[in-house]
Write a protein that holds these residues in place. Sequence first.
Motif, PDB file in Angstrom:
ATOM      1  N   ALA A 121       0.833  -1.212   0.000  1.00  0.00           N
ATOM      2  CA  ALA A 121       0.000   0.000   0.000  1.00  0.00           C
ATOM      3  C   ALA A 121       0.862   1.254   0.000  1.00  0.00           C
ATOM      4  CB  ALA A 121      -0.920  -0.004   1.215  1.00  0.00           C
ATOM      5  N   GLY A 122       1.932   1.196  -0.785  1.00  0.00           N
ATOM      6  CA  GLY A 122       2.892   2.300  -0.787  1.00  0.00           C
ATOM      7  C   GLY A 122       2.274   3.648  -1.090  1.00  0.00           C
ATOM      8  N   ARG A 123       1.397   3.703  -2.105  1.00  0.00           N
ATOM      9  CA  ARG A 123       0.794   4.991  -2.464  1.00  0.00           C
ATOM     10  C   ARG A 123      -0.034   5.542  -1.313  1.00  0.00           C
ATOM     11  NH1 ARG A 123      -2.806   5.721  -7.843  1.00  0.00           N
ATOM     12  NH2 ARG A 123      -0.725   5.623  -8.799  1.00  0.00           N
ATOM     13  N   GLY A 124      -0.805   4.667  -0.660  1.00  0.00           N
ATOM     14  CA  GLY A 124      -1.625   5.117   0.466  1.00  0.00           C
ATOM     15  C   GLY A 124      -0.788   5.597   1.634  1.00  0.00           C
ATOM     16  N   VAL A 125       0.320   4.903   1.913  1.00  0.00           N
ATOM     17  CA  VAL A 125       1.197   5.321   3.005  1.00  0.00           C
ATOM     18  C   VAL A 125       1.832   6.672   2.681  1.00  0.00           C
ATOM     19  CG1 VAL A 125       3.280   4.750   4.309  1.00  0.00           C
ATOM     20  CG2 VAL A 125       1.644   2.946   3.731  1.00  0.00           C
ATOM     21  N   ARG A 126       2.277   6.820   1.458  1.00  0.00           N
ATOM     22  CA  ARG A 126       2.872   8.110   1.067  1.00  0.00           C
ATOM     23  C   ARG A 126       1.859   9.239   1.184  1.00  0.00           C
ATOM     24  NH1 ARG A 126       4.949   4.789  -2.998  1.00  0.00           N
ATOM     25  NH2 ARG A 126       3.548   5.659  -4.581  1.00  0.00           N
ATOM     26  N   LYS A 127       0.601   8.951   0.887  1.00  0.00           N
ATOM     27  CA  LYS A 127      -0.438   9.975   1.000  1.00  0.00           C
ATOM     28  C   LYS A 127      -0.632  10.389   2.458  1.00  0.00           C
ATOM     29  CE  LYS A 127      -5.187  10.973  -0.470  1.00  0.00           C
ATOM     30  NZ  LYS A 127      -6.397  10.436  -1.163  1.00  0.00           N
ATOM     31  N   ILE A 128      -0.577   9.412   3.366  1.00  0.00           N
ATOM     32  CA  ILE A 128      -0.721   9.729   4.787  1.00  0.00           C
ATOM     33  C   ILE A 128       0.360  10.704   5.234  1.00  0.00           C
ATOM     34  CG2 ILE A 128      -0.544   8.757   7.111  1.00  0.00           C
ATOM     35  CD1 ILE A 128      -1.867   6.207   5.980  1.00  0.00           C
ATOM     36  N   PHE A 129       1.565  10.505   4.713  1.00  0.00           N
ATOM     37  CA  PHE A 129       2.708  11.322   5.140  1.00  0.00           C
ATOM     38  C   PHE A 129       2.943  12.539   4.238  1.00  0.00           C
ATOM     39  CE2 PHE A 129       3.858   7.284   7.227  1.00  0.00           C
ATOM     40  CZ  PHE A 129       4.222   7.747   8.482  1.00  0.00           C
ATOM     41  N   ARG A 130       1.998  12.875   3.376  1.00  0.00           N
ATOM     42  CA  ARG A 130       2.242  13.920   2.385  1.00  0.00           C
ATOM     43  C   ARG A 130       2.523  15.277   3.007  1.00  0.00           C
ATOM     44  NH1 ARG A 130      -3.153  12.891   2.587  1.00  0.00           N
ATOM     45  NH2 ARG A 130      -4.624  14.648   2.764  1.00  0.00           N
ATOM     46  N   ASN A 131       2.002  15.550   4.212  1.00  0.00           N
ATOM     47  CA  ASN A 131       2.231  16.848   4.846  1.00  0.00           C
ATOM     48  C   ASN A 131       3.433  16.862   5.778  1.00  0.00           C
ATOM     49  OD1 ASN A 131       0.089  18.196   3.607  1.00  0.00           O
ATOM     50  ND2 ASN A 131      -1.378  17.586   5.183  1.00  0.00           N
ATOM     51  N   VAL A 132       4.117  15.738   5.876  1.00  0.00           N
ATOM     52  CA  VAL A 132       5.305  15.681   6.728  1.00  0.00           C
ATOM     53  C   VAL A 132       6.478  16.292   5.958  1.00  0.00           C
ATOM     54  CG1 VAL A 132       6.932  14.166   7.924  1.00  0.00           C
ATOM     55  CG2 VAL A 132       4.472  13.648   7.961  1.00  0.00           C
ATOM     56  N   ASP A 133       7.057  17.323   6.508  1.00  0.00           N
ATOM     57  CA  ASP A 133       8.162  18.004   5.827  1.00  0.00           C
ATOM     58  C   ASP A 133       9.471  17.247   5.967  1.00  0.00           C
ATOM     59  OD1 ASP A 133       6.843  20.602   4.928  1.00  0.00           O
ATOM     60  OD2 ASP A 133       6.319  20.549   7.060  1.00  0.00           O
ATOM     61  N   VAL A 134       9.721  16.684   7.151  1.00  0.00           N
ATOM     62  CA  VAL A 134      10.911  15.847   7.359  1.00  0.00           C
ATOM     63  C   VAL A 134      10.472  14.620   8.154  1.00  0.00           C
ATOM     64  CG1 VAL A 134      13.216  15.652   8.363  1.00  0.00           C
ATOM     65  CG2 VAL A 134      12.482  17.827   7.357  1.00  0.00           C
ATOM     66  N   LEU A 135      10.713  13.458   7.573  1.00  0.00           N
ATOM     67  CA  LEU A 135      10.365  12.190   8.218  1.00  0.00           C
ATOM     68  C   LEU A 135      11.634  11.549   8.765  1.00  0.00           C
ATOM     69  CD1 LEU A 135       8.261   9.956   8.822  1.00  0.00           C
ATOM     70  CD2 LEU A 135       8.754   9.028   6.542  1.00  0.00           C
ATOM     71  N   THR A 136      11.598  11.149  10.036  1.00  0.00           N
ATOM     72  CA  THR A 136      12.760  10.506  10.644  1.00  0.00           C
ATOM     73  C   THR A 136      12.340   9.189  11.278  1.00  0.00           C
ATOM     74  OG1 THR A 136      12.633  11.395  12.916  1.00  0.00           O
ATOM     75  CG2 THR A 136      13.589  12.826  11.225  1.00  0.00           C
ATOM     76  N   ALA A 137      13.325   8.343  11.529  1.00  0.00           N
ATOM     77  CA  ALA A 137      13.122   7.077  12.231  1.00  0.00           C
ATOM     78  C   ALA A 137      14.274   6.892  13.198  1.00  0.00           C
ATOM     79  CB  ALA A 137      13.046   5.909  11.255  1.00  0.00           C
ATOM     80  N   VAL A 138      14.029   6.194  14.300  1.00  0.00           N
ATOM     81  CA  VAL A 138      15.054   6.084  15.337  1.00  0.00           C
ATOM     82  C   VAL A 138      16.090   5.012  15.035  1.00  0.00           C
ATOM     83  CG1 VAL A 138      13.496   6.961  17.112  1.00  0.00           C
ATOM     84  CG2 VAL A 138      13.703   4.480  16.765  1.00  0.00           C
ATOM     85  N   SER A 139      15.843   4.190  14.016  1.00  0.00           N
ATOM     86  CA  SER A 139      16.779   3.110  13.691  1.00  0.00           C
ATOM     87  C   SER A 139      16.497   2.621  12.283  1.00  0.00           C
ATOM     88  CB  SER A 139      16.637   1.953  14.681  1.00  0.00           C
ATOM     89  OG  SER A 139      15.364   1.334  14.518  1.00  0.00           O
ATOM     90  N   GLU A 140      17.407   1.802  11.774  1.00  0.00           N
ATOM     91  CA  GLU A 140      17.169   1.179  10.477  1.00  0.00           C
ATOM     92  C   GLU A 140      15.969   0.246  10.540  1.00  0.00           C
ATOM     93  OE1 GLU A 140      18.385   1.737   7.598  1.00  0.00           O
ATOM     94  OE2 GLU A 140      19.881   3.201   8.215  1.00  0.00           O
ATOM     95  N   ALA A 141      15.765  -0.406  11.687  1.00  0.00           N
ATOM     96  CA  ALA A 141      14.617  -1.309  11.829  1.00  0.00           C
ATOM     97  C   ALA A 141      13.305  -0.551  11.699  1.00  0.00           C
ATOM     98  CB  ALA A 141      14.683  -2.030  13.175  1.00  0.00           C
ATOM     99  N   ALA A 142      13.256   0.669  12.217  1.00  0.00           N
ATOM    100  CA  ALA A 142      12.051   1.478  12.101  1.00  0.00           C
ATOM    101  C   ALA A 142      11.936   2.122  10.727  1.00  0.00           C
ATOM    102  CB  ALA A 142      12.043   2.559  13.179  1.00  0.00           C
ATOM    103  N   ALA A 143      13.069   2.383  10.075  1.00  0.00           N
ATOM    104  CA  ALA A 143      13.058   3.054   8.774  1.00  0.00           C
ATOM    105  C   ALA A 143      12.718   2.108   7.630  1.00  0.00           C
ATOM    106  CB  ALA A 143      14.421   3.696   8.517  1.00  0.00           C
ATOM    107  N   ALA A 144      13.110   0.845   7.746  1.00  0.00           N
ATOM    108  CA  ALA A 144      12.981  -0.089   6.628  1.00  0.00           C
ATOM    109  C   ALA A 144      11.553  -0.206   6.093  1.00  0.00           C
ATOM    110  CB  ALA A 144      13.526  -1.460   7.027  1.00  0.00           C
ATOM    111  N   PRO A 145      10.520  -0.364   6.937  1.00  0.00           N
ATOM    112  CA  PRO A 145       9.155  -0.455   6.393  1.00  0.00           C
ATOM    113  C   PRO A 145       8.721   0.806   5.650  1.00  0.00           C
ATOM    114  CG  PRO A 145       9.220  -1.207   8.665  1.00  0.00           C
ATOM    115  CD  PRO A 145      10.530  -0.540   8.390  1.00  0.00           C
ATOM    116  N   LEU A 146       9.182   1.971   6.109  1.00  0.00           N
ATOM    117  CA  LEU A 146       8.841   3.217   5.434  1.00  0.00           C
ATOM    118  C   LEU A 146       9.455   3.259   4.040  1.00  0.00           C
ATOM    119  CD1 LEU A 146       9.462   5.596   8.465  1.00  0.00           C
ATOM    120  CD2 LEU A 146       7.242   4.838   7.607  1.00  0.00           C
TER     121      LEU A 146
END
Length: 345
Positions: free
Chosen positions: A126-151
């Motif tokens: 559901a990549g397109r839907g996830v990207r739409k959810i985050f469309r207003n996020v100016d900078v997206l961060t994750a605390v680790s590679e484990a948290a970043a990988a699904p994004l």
Amino acid sequence: MKVAVVCPYAVDHFGGVQHQAIQLVDWLREAGHDSKLIAPGRSGGPLGTEHLRSSVNVPGNRSVSPISLNPLVYRQVLEAVDGADVVHVHEPLMPLVGWATLGARPLVATVHASPSRLVRTMYHRAGRGVRKIFRNVDVLTAVSEAAAAPLRLSGLHPRVIPNGIDVASYTRDNRPGTVVFVGRDDPRKGLDVLLDAWPGVLERHPEAVLTVVGTARPTREGVRFLGVVSEDVKRRVLSESSILVAPNLGGESFGIVLAEAMASGCALVASRLDAFAKVAGGAAKFFPPGDSGALANAVAGLLADPKGQRRLTKAADRAVKAFDRSSVLDAYLKAYGDAVEHTGS
């Protein structure tokens, strides 16, 4: 800079995300910025925290999350962040407080959780839907590679900014034969695995003492249960311990208690989880998650090997520098500046 830090978890409950949000507000203020925390709960947090409506405990990720499900928090959150130069939300997908921030700008969002395999598959499909959810996020961060990988599976590009600690503020008075566990009484934290292993440790080291911080249970031989304690007490217990055990079963994206223990001079015995390996590296003895026999052997072996403990603590001294407040705060300030610039462009 005026920074509104938003946490979806109640700050009158013990938790890693809450602690990171509270700590970040304190660090921002010490650096001369005007920062406040917005979170559910009736108490807790730094001076000036805007407490939202009371929370309910919702099970998920083999844990329990104290969050607000009252629709009225939408208005509360938007009113609380009004006037901020930048809004920084932790766990933006956590209802309802996290969702309420997704219309705020400029917006920095930090993802902490490492989701299940099923959720990772959903991110991918559901990549397109996830990207739409985050469309207003100016900078997206994750605390680790484990948290970043699904994004990244969804086509997003988060920056990895690790959880941080103030390394210099931790003290050391490590005492032989002392072992500590720090965590909530959630199944995925693995306390039952450690308690099953402990009689095997006592057989070889009758003088050993296990202190359990964050959980209260009936008395057991060689075990002290302290329950939920203050930050000062937790730090004192860590400073007096020679070994920290992290027997978690899964669902971890970072492992801040490992960094805290490294700063306190503890040798580490930890489940072989990807997130823990990223934090501790060569500063820990790892064992298969859920294997109480292997855990008992690891702890007993380390208690009998002071030189081995010293080797691990030296490795920890090098590894923990990556999580010091100076580098973490600088990375977030850079993210805030970039978010403001992105909104104005």
